[in-house]
Design a protein around this motif. Sequence first.
Motif, mmCIF file in Angstrom:
data_model
loop_
_atom_site.group_PDB
_atom_site.id
_atom_site.type_symbol
_atom_site.label_atom_id
_atom_site.label_comp_id
_atom_site.label_asym_id
_atom_site.label_seq_id
_atom_site.Cartn_x
_atom_site.Cartn_y
_atom_site.Cartn_z
ATOM 1 N N ALA A 46 71.261 -25.063 3.914
ATOM 2 C CA ALA A 46 70.415 -26.146 3.389
ATOM 3 C C ALA A 46 70.510 -26.235 1.872
ATOM 4 C CB ALA A 46 68.963 -25.924 3.811
ATOM 5 N N GLY A 47 70.506 -27.456 1.347
ATOM 6 C CA GLY A 47 70.427 -27.665 -0.087
ATOM 7 C C GLY A 47 69.042 -27.316 -0.601
ATOM 8 N N GLY A 48 68.892 -27.237 -1.918
ATOM 9 C CA GLY A 48 67.627 -26.815 -2.511
ATOM 10 C C GLY A 48 66.453 -27.684 -2.115
ATOM 11 N N ASN A 49 66.615 -29.013 -2.185
ATOM 12 C CA ASN A 49 65.527 -29.931 -1.826
ATOM 13 C C ASN A 49 65.234 -29.885 -0.337
ATOM 14 O OD1 ASN A 49 65.158 -30.820 -4.462
ATOM 15 N ND2 ASN A 49 66.655 -32.470 -4.258
ATOM 16 N N GLU A 50 66.302 -29.778 0.471
ATOM 17 C CA GLU A 50 66.124 -29.704 1.925
ATOM 18 C C GLU A 50 65.385 -28.435 2.308
ATOM 19 O OE1 GLU A 50 68.856 -29.425 6.007
ATOM 20 O OE2 GLU A 50 69.826 -29.649 4.038
#
Length: 310
Positions: free
Chosen positions: A76-80
């Motif tokens: 997962a990306g940081g925002n996700e």
Amino acid sequence: MTQCEKTESILVLGAGELGFEVLRHLARQTQTTQGTRINVLLRPSTANSTVPAKKREIDELKEMGIEIAEGDVVAAGGNELAALLAPYDTIISCIGFSAGPGTQARITRAVLRAGVKRYVPWQFGVDYDTIGRGSAQDVFDEQLDVRDLLRSQHETEWLIVATGMFTSFLFEPSFGVIDLERDVVHALGSWDNRVTVTTPEDIGRLTAAILFHEPRFVNETVFVAGDTIGYGELADELERALRRPFSLEAWSVSSLDDALSTEPDNNLLKYHAVFAAGVGVAWPKTSTFNHQQSIETTDIPTWIHRHLVE
């Protein structure tokens, strides 16, 4: 539960060797704590696995009343990742070093970005503050990065549980400290050096007790220990239980440094060198939360009898 009481939600990241024990003991704890929901974040491939052993574990979690959430912390990306964590009041990370470098700091940043009320990071190990930066084990520096991130803010409470080494790892043949085939104990640094160890089951039980303890622990490190033992004492315990003599061979700091200069990427040598230095890897059992609360834990003689005595 009255209308003005709010349900608290706890999310555990991962259900491996440690995560499963944390979940099991949290579930037991909440049997007497109304208004607390326990959740676990698993990768979709794990949550929906058809592998019999894994499926049994998932079924057992569900039987304990634990709710399954799906997400991949590593991918997962940081925002996700922050969005995955935001709905929960308390996050307990049981995702360790095997997830790869940078993972601990990335999870911590996502927790802070999500505005989570309380966070228990993966710090189930040695006293990183005392060891300091630049030790032989470079992954420890990231643990200090995590502590710096937590201490630099005031919105998210944090709680660190220092446990020492997993007890089983001390006896792991690949670790090399205990050679049962040759009946040798390799002392890291010197025979008098000491090491603190705790079993995953005890870590799970103590983490649950610490999390619900009153008065509440806020922004501090709580030390626990299954046992704290010197390498000479360890050899004595093995001799006593297995009824055969053990010899002691010391791996000095200088010899381990020389070995590391030849194999700088050898992860086990890095651990050997840190523990041989004898700093931040042991603390008196009498100073621990479990001793102060009179909570019994599995000590070295008990572990030996359970796992090594036929």
